[in-house]
Write an enzyme that holds these catalytic residues in place. Sequence first.
Site, PDB file in Angstrom:
ATOM      1  N   ARG A  13       1.867   3.596  -1.852  1.00 24.50           N
ATOM      2  CA  ARG A  13       1.378   4.833  -2.081  1.00 24.50           C
ATOM      3  C   ARG A  13       2.509   5.702  -2.529  1.00 24.50           C
ATOM      4  O   ARG A  13       3.833   5.291  -2.459  1.00 24.50           O
ATOM      5  CB  ARG A  13       0.720   5.470  -0.939  1.00 24.50           C
ATOM      6  CG  ARG A  13      -0.408   4.624  -0.414  1.00 24.50           C
ATOM      7  CD  ARG A  13      -0.958   5.509   0.739  1.00 24.50           C
ATOM      8  NE  ARG A  13      -2.050   4.616   1.322  1.00 24.50           N
ATOM      9  CZ  ARG A  13      -2.157   3.957   2.472  1.00 24.50           C
ATOM     10  NH1 ARG A  13      -0.959   4.132   3.266  1.00 24.50           N
ATOM     11  NH2 ARG A  13      -3.026   3.309   2.749  1.00 24.50           N
ATOM     12  N   ALA A  37      -9.730   2.228  -0.692  1.00 21.58           N
ATOM     13  CA  ALA A  37      -9.245   2.048   0.715  1.00 21.58           C
ATOM     14  C   ALA A  37      -7.520   2.172   0.407  1.00 21.58           C
ATOM     15  O   ALA A  37      -7.100   2.441   1.396  1.00 21.58           O
ATOM     16  CB  ALA A  37      -9.645   0.742   1.210  1.00 21.58           C
ATOM     17  N   TYR A  38      -7.093   1.879  -0.577  1.00 22.55           N
ATOM     18  CA  TYR A  38      -5.751   1.741  -1.092  1.00 22.55           C
ATOM     19  C   TYR A  38      -5.037   3.475  -0.960  1.00 22.55           C
ATOM     20  O   TYR A  38      -3.921   3.762  -0.675  1.00 22.55           O
ATOM     21  CB  TYR A  38      -5.295   1.207  -2.013  1.00 22.55           C
ATOM     22  CG  TYR A  38      -5.772  -0.406  -2.155  1.00 22.55           C
ATOM     23  CD1 TYR A  38      -6.437  -1.023  -1.309  1.00 22.55           C
ATOM     24  CD2 TYR A  38      -5.616  -1.067  -3.433  1.00 22.55           C
ATOM     25  CE1 TYR A  38      -6.908  -2.282  -1.466  1.00 22.55           C
ATOM     26  CE2 TYR A  38      -6.221  -2.202  -3.819  1.00 22.55           C
ATOM     27  CZ  TYR A  38      -6.584  -3.057  -2.724  1.00 22.55           C
ATOM     28  OH  TYR A  38      -7.169  -4.129  -2.899  1.00 22.55           O
ATOM     29  N   ARG A  39      -5.857   4.072  -1.390  1.00 22.14           N
ATOM     30  CA  ARG A  39      -5.503   5.736  -1.470  1.00 22.14           C
ATOM     31  C   ARG A  39      -4.410   5.816  -2.251  1.00 22.14           C
ATOM     32  O   ARG A  39      -3.464   6.835  -1.785  1.00 22.14           O
ATOM     33  CB  ARG A  39      -5.416   6.351  -0.091  1.00 22.14           C
ATOM     34  CG  ARG A  39      -6.420   6.322   1.075  1.00 22.14           C
ATOM     35  CD  ARG A  39      -6.272   6.797   2.131  1.00 22.14           C
ATOM     36  NE  ARG A  39      -4.880   6.427   2.948  1.00 22.14           N
ATOM     37  CZ  ARG A  39      -4.894   5.758   4.122  1.00 22.14           C
ATOM     38  NH1 ARG A  39      -6.113   5.738   4.844  1.00 22.14           N
ATOM     39  NH2 ARG A  39      -3.828   5.478   4.325  1.00 22.14           N
TER      40      ARG A  39
END
Length: 89
Positions: A13, A37-39
């Site tokens: 991220r 889900a990894y954002r």
Amino acid sequence: AIGYGTCCRSSARGEAIYKSTKLFLQMGGRLIDTAMAYRNHAEIGRAVRDSFVPRNEIWITSKIAPGKVKNYDDCLSATDKILKEIDVE
């Protein structure tokens, strides 16, 4: 083809994923794998835009987070959300 997975490490991220994705593209990579889900969709999109690689040469795969989709309309909404977050043509 070699793809770039953008999950499951501390650098998945923020500025780290932005820089590594941009470098991957500049070094000739063209397949990016991401997911809700990894954002990190915004960083991936920014890296694509800033890489100056023609968009039609890049393949981006994303996935909808489990439990977010209960019906067809949920699927459409999740897809729209992903496209807005990545923000590339």
